[in-house]
Design an enzyme around this catalytic site. Sequence first.
Site, PDB file in Angstrom:
ATOM      1  N   PRO A  34       1.635  -7.370 -10.192  1.00  0.00           N
ATOM      2  CA  PRO A  34       2.472  -6.935 -11.161  1.00  0.00           C
ATOM      3  C   PRO A  34       2.671  -5.393  -9.695  1.00  0.00           C
ATOM      4  O   PRO A  34       1.561  -4.388  -9.485  1.00  0.00           O
ATOM      5  CB  PRO A  34       2.130  -6.681 -12.083  1.00  0.00           C
ATOM      6  CG  PRO A  34       1.034  -7.821 -12.077  1.00  0.00           C
ATOM      7  CD  PRO A  34       0.844  -8.213 -11.129  1.00  0.00           C
ATOM      8  N   GLU A  35       3.903  -4.822  -9.606  1.00  0.00           N
ATOM      9  CA  GLU A  35       4.410  -3.220  -8.853  1.00  0.00           C
ATOM     10  C   GLU A  35       5.162  -2.430 -10.144  1.00  0.00           C
ATOM     11  O   GLU A  35       5.560  -2.904 -10.820  1.00  0.00           O
ATOM     12  CB  GLU A  35       4.737  -3.212  -7.949  1.00  0.00           C
ATOM     13  CG  GLU A  35       4.095  -4.243  -6.890  1.00  0.00           C
ATOM     14  CD  GLU A  35       4.505  -3.956  -4.772  1.00  0.00           C
ATOM     15  OE1 GLU A  35       4.994  -2.593  -4.453  1.00  0.00           O
ATOM     16  OE2 GLU A  35       4.189  -4.913  -4.707  1.00  0.00           O
TER      17      GLU A  35
ATOM     18  N   ARG B  75      -3.664  -7.824   4.220  1.00  0.00           N
ATOM     19  CA  ARG B  75      -2.807  -7.636   3.291  1.00  0.00           C
ATOM     20  C   ARG B  75      -1.319  -8.399   4.344  1.00  0.00           C
ATOM     21  O   ARG B  75      -1.863  -8.417   5.149  1.00  0.00           O
ATOM     22  CB  ARG B  75      -2.031  -6.363   3.107  1.00  0.00           C
ATOM     23  CG  ARG B  75      -2.200  -6.061   1.844  1.00  0.00           C
ATOM     24  CD  ARG B  75      -1.631  -4.884   1.780  1.00  0.00           C
ATOM     25  NE  ARG B  75      -1.956  -3.649  -0.075  1.00  0.00           N
ATOM     26  CZ  ARG B  75      -3.049  -2.249   0.152  1.00  0.00           C
ATOM     27  NH1 ARG B  75      -3.501  -2.273   2.033  1.00  0.00           N
ATOM     28  NH2 ARG B  75      -3.510  -1.845  -0.729  1.00  0.00           N
TER      29      ARG B  75
ATOM     30  N   LYS C  15       0.645   1.908 -11.481  1.00  0.00           N
ATOM     31  CA  LYS C  15       0.486   0.828 -11.655  1.00  0.00           C
ATOM     32  C   LYS C  15      -0.267   0.248 -13.205  1.00  0.00           C
ATOM     33  O   LYS C  15      -0.789  -0.769 -13.441  1.00  0.00           O
ATOM     34  CB  LYS C  15      -0.115  -0.366 -10.609  1.00  0.00           C
ATOM     35  CG  LYS C  15       1.204  -0.065  -9.721  1.00  0.00           C
ATOM     36  CD  LYS C  15       0.519  -1.630  -8.110  1.00  0.00           C
ATOM     37  CE  LYS C  15      -0.471  -0.196  -6.748  1.00  0.00           C
ATOM     38  NZ  LYS C  15      -0.700  -1.581  -6.141  1.00  0.00           N
TER      39      LYS C  15
END
Length: 288
Positions: free
Chosen positions: A20-21, A278, A77
């Site tokens: 989720p962003e 990442r 967030k």
Amino acid sequence: MRNSHKNENARRVRELTVVPELPDLEVAKNILNRTLSGLTIDEVEVGSPILLRRPTAEIFETTLNGSSIREYMRYGKFLNFHFEPPAQLYINFMLAGRLRLQSPSDPKQKKMGFRFKLENGLDLRYLDARNMGKIYLLLKEESTALIPNYDEQGPDALDPQLTLDVFCRRIKRFNAVIKHVLVNQRFIAGLGNAYADEILFIAHVMPFRKRSTLTDAEIAALYNATKSVLQNAITTITARIGDTLQFEVRDFLQVHGKGGEPCPNCGSPISSVKSGLRVANFCRKCQI
Ligand SMILES: [Zn+2]
């Protein structure tokens, strides 16, 4: 051969799981305000206590039982519930948090942070397949200083007061590579790996450039891309998910999660480079 194919598929599925962003949480917030505001909570249950950072499960349950949810808000967030009588719930969804509307008779999930049985007969559940989310309940007038790193966040990326001028002044305080600056919540709040890749692509900037090498024109391009990429994502996700809270759609992204596929601008293959934990996706031709 068959095994490596399987591993490749497993890797792709893992990568495509939506972390989720800002756009996902903004759409969720809008849906919750549209469909579930003003409802009384008839029953509260804390599931996996590891997800609840404060206070205790017992205080959480007794405080919220019988209260009503006045409004849902978002900052960066974090999703934030405001209750009446006054109390505030902050959820940081981390890698895999989800809100789901279910029937109270549905089996309880193992990795459930909490469950609110609402007066409309539905359960609002916070689920977290990785058990990494963080839930904080602030009682009455308790301050967000009790939430680690919350007050240290920069302005929300959608805040109208985040002008180009403010963006330029703030970014110059950070000297890491530009992708790391974009995902640093102390710079601006709300961006993660996926949307940072998209913003860098639209702004034609390579993710591994040191911030100090960027020209004013490139910083302005990043600012404009931040606003347009987030706004377009919100519009697309809103149209696609209706009132379902299932923000599992990311196929509209141009480079993130698309390593090896043709660049939508120039057709050359999109690069996929692991940097720390990442993966960065970018186009070596379109981004300098
Ligand atoms: Zn390209």
